[in-house]
Enzyme design. Structure first.
Site, short mmCIF file in Angstrom:
data_model
loop_
_atom_site.label_atom_id
_atom_site.label_comp_id
_atom_site.label_asym_id
_atom_site.label_seq_id
_atom_site.Cartn_x
_atom_site.Cartn_y
_atom_site.Cartn_z
N GLY A 86 0.92 -1.23 0.03
CA GLY A 86 0.14 0.05 -0.24
C GLY A 86 0.88 1.23 -0.11
N LEU A 87 0.27 2.22 0.60
CA LEU A 87 0.88 3.63 0.70
C LEU A 87 1.29 4.22 -0.77
CD1 LEU A 87 3.41 3.17 3.81
CD2 LEU A 87 1.26 4.06 3.78
N CYS A 88 0.45 4.11 -1.62
CA CYS A 88 0.55 4.54 -2.80
C CYS A 88 -0.74 5.30 -3.43
CB CYS A 88 1.10 3.51 -3.85
SG CYS A 88 -0.01 2.02 -3.91
N GLY A 89 -1.12 6.10 -2.44
CA GLY A 89 -2.52 6.75 -2.91
C GLY A 89 -3.60 6.09 -3.21
#
Length: 287
Positions: A86-89
């Site tokens: 994750g952590l990709c908008g």
């Protein structure tokens, strides 16, 4: 108003978070360049094999491969490409939203669906939504390897050859530039006219060696593999770009929060000093 110690702890906590997001931003920027180079290196082969397949679909060949036959779709296969982390908008949520809307549309037409998931996020989503998953692959890392992708995709190709599915679609995120990534839902099989655009007029054919069946069978399998690899390479480039932008935004927000907290801390400190001074002055006056 919170005490000075509490505010200092908050500032320290946000500063630590900012260090992490800044490091992740720099790592993503480094990986993004490599992913973009890999994606651009794969494009010429993908475009060339697409052109050959397009010409083949219009050629006057006696042998007609099942991938070129248009059937009335009753069952449909879906290849969903997402990231593992994750952590990709909004990268994954955007492509999943598009795929879900298309799935509802197909189910509304009475078509059965079976899915192949490439990437952990899409696999988890499909499991939660109760979709029929026939194959999946997760943990691809930062570099797409064709040998890891062939197995899961071959399940769908075999199902198409046996007539278990009548069409195969792919959903992934296409890389436009660093700031923009576009979710895409395309038809892989049968080879659609809009997918493959021929540069030749009908009424001609290739010369095949040793024979048409052996060449066309192998070529069209390579064609699908090339499109899948290209989709995964595009998705990985999009993932790193989206992560870099998201982490930069998080770092900027953390910087703003630190600035606001320091202002609050300075006000609280000033208020405490003013209070102490007024107490000293009032004490001296009483004496």
């Amino acid at each position: 108003m919170p005490s000075g110690k509490e505010i200092r702890n908050k500032i320290k906590s946000v500063e630590n978070t900012r260090k992490i997001t800044k490091a992740m931003e720099m790592v993503a920027a480094s990986k993004m360049r490599k992913a973009q180079d890999r994606m651009r290196a794969a494009r010429p082969y993908g475009e060339k094999i697409r052109r050959v397949a397009a010409n083949l679909s219009n050629a006057l060949t006696e042998y007609k491969h099942p991938f070129l036959d248009k059937r009335e779709p009753k069952s449909v296969g879906l290849v969903l490409v997402t990231s593992d982390k994750g952590l990709c908008g909004g990268l994954n949520s955007n492509v999943l939203r598009l795929v879900v809307s298309k799935m509802k549309e197909l189910e509304g037409q009475g078509k059965k669906l079976q899915a192949t998931c490439i990437g952990n996020k899409g696999f988890g989503f499909m499991q939660r939504s109760g979709a029929k998953i026939v194959s999946h692959v997760v943990g691809l890392g930062d570099t797409p390897h064709l040998e890891k992708l062939i197995g899961p995709v071959k399940v769908q190709l075999d199902a198409y050859m046996k007539g278990e599915i009548d069409a195969l679609y792919i959903g992934y995120t296409r890389f436009i530039n660093t700031m923009k990534q576009e979710p895409v839902f395309e038809q892989l099989l049968p080879l659609a006219d809009e997918t493959v655009k021929s540069s030749h007029q009908a009424g001609w054919d290739y010369v095949y060696e040793p024979d048409a069946k052996a060449v066309i069978d192998d070529l069209l399998i390579r064609y699908v593999e090339a499109l899948i690899y290209q989709a995964v390479a595009e998705n990985m480039a999009s993932e790193q770009s989206a992560r870099m932008v998201a982490m930069k935004s998080a770092s900027d927000n953390a910087k703003n929060v630190i600035g606001e907290l320091k202002l609050v801390y300075n006000k609280a400190r000033q208020a405490a000093i003013t209070k102490e001074l007024s107490e000293i002055v009032s004490g001296a006056a009483a004496v």
